[in-house]
Design a protein around this motif. Structure first.
Motif: not given
Length: 378
Positions: A176-179, A269-271, A317-318, A323-324
């Motif tokens: 996962w990305d931490v942004v 596009q990211f979240v 990821p998207m 799914a979540i």
């Protein structure tokens, strides 16, 4: 026969240990209590002093369906219906001998205690369902799906973790990305010139909703919405004053929000907006927003844009976000159905309790036989 005497009205009512208090505001709520001590109460309570009754039996009479229905039919005032002593004092009720009053009271004390215990257990179940929902959301937006759900969705059920580098966030899945929020959001500060639009509000209980559906506590209605901020569907809206309580969420429709709120446009596009809505109302993110809020005392804390944008958001990821969101929506639907069924059961128990009281104080139940049965007799 009438109910007895009422103590005089004033700016406050004085009651003694054997008096019974009856709430004259919204009498359909059936508020009657025998405090068992002397004191002073609001004039919204009638103070009744039993003459022909024992105080304990009088309280049950005041809680019976027949009495409550009769009093409720006499109320005046549309928004704040009240009963008055002139009517209540003339309500005629059955007065059994004192020894029978004592027997009926003992029976009702025992049986209503059983019902109240069942109601308490059901209310505790609703509380536990709420806690489960909150814990589930916090887990999924910071650690991902539970192993069985992840496996069913074709995801790694036990992904390796990494340190997020943020104390309130802790460890997160390695992939996962931490942004930093300034890379993920742009602030929207567009004002309405004409005040035309649906007024939206944000609370810690409901997220972003229409003002007409769930009014925000303490929010006043302005004469005009000119100068209010615009938000579009999918924008993250944060109630600046109540961010420390989780008053945040994404808008499901375009509208106007208070100028004291802050509106942020996420990188679509990211979240996913639905993922953000869950994340920023979860326990850990509330801790994060509180840590960046500024002010003295909790009621004066404010989360300003520069501090929100310095926070981070953990972004899966998207396909995993999707799914979540789907998993949590399914669980929330089940929890809502279960909670609704439990509330129905509580309502039925309440109705049974009132029916039981009514039947006992009007002699429809032979409490002498019930007393024998409760001791194991035949």
């Amino acid at each position: 026969m009438g109910l007895g005497d009422q103590t005089p009205d004033g700016t406050a009512n004085v009651f003694d240990a054997d008096d019974v208090l009856f709430g004259k505001l919204r009498p359909y709520l059936a508020k009657a209590v025998r405090p068992g001590f002397g004191g002073i109460c609001s004039t919204e309570f009638l103070v009744l002093r039993a003459v022909e009754f024992t105080p304990e039996f009088l309280r049950y009479v005041l809680l019976s369906d027949e009495f409550v229905s009769a009093v409720d039919s006499s109320t005046y005032g549309a928004k704040m219906p009240r009963a008055n002593w002139e009517f209540i004092g003339n309500v005629r009720v059955l007065v059994p001998p004192r020894n029978e009053q004592v027997s009926i009271t003992a029976y009702l004390d025992r049986e209503t205690a059983r019902v109240d215990e069942l109601i308490s257990k059901q209310e505790l179940l609703i509380e536990r369902l709420g806690e489960y929902r909150v814990a589930l959301i916090t887990r999924t937006v910071t650690r991902g799906l539970p192993p069985d759900a992840a496996e069913a969705a074709g995801l790694d059920p036990a992904p390796p973790l990494k340190d997020s580098g943020v104390e309130w966030l802790g460890k997160v899945p390695e992939h996962w990305d931490v942004v930093e929020n300034r890379r993920l959001f742009d602030e929207r500060d567009e004002r309405s010139d004409d005040g035309d639009g649906e007024l939206l509000t944000v609370s810690h209980l409901t997220g972003v909703t229409r003002r007409s559906e769930k009014p925000d506590v303490g929010m006043f209605m302005a004469e005009t919405l000119e100068g209010y901020k615009r938000c579009l569907r999918g924008d993250l809206v944060i109630n600046t004053m109540w961010a420390w309580m989780g008053a945040a969420g994404t808008a499901s429709e375009a509208g106007l929000v208070s100028p004291s709120y802050n509106v942020y446009v996420p990188d679509s596009q990211f979240v996913l907006p639905e993922f953000l809505d869950m994340a920023y109302r979860s326990r850990r993110y509330v801790v994060g927003m509180t840590s960046e809020s500024r002010g003295i005392w909790s009621s004066r804390l404010r989360l300003y844009p520069q501090h929100f944008l310095s926070l981070v958001t953990v972004v899966p990821p998207m396909n995993e976000q999707q799914a979540i969101v789907a998993y949590v929506a399914d669980i929330e639907d089940r929890v809502k159905r279960m909670a609704s069924a439990v509330r129905d059961a509580i309502e039925r128990l309440g109705e049974y309790r009132m029916a039981l009281v009514s039947a006992a104080v009007t002699g429809k139940i032979d409490v002498r036989r019930s007393a024998v049965d409760s001791r194991g007799g035949v």
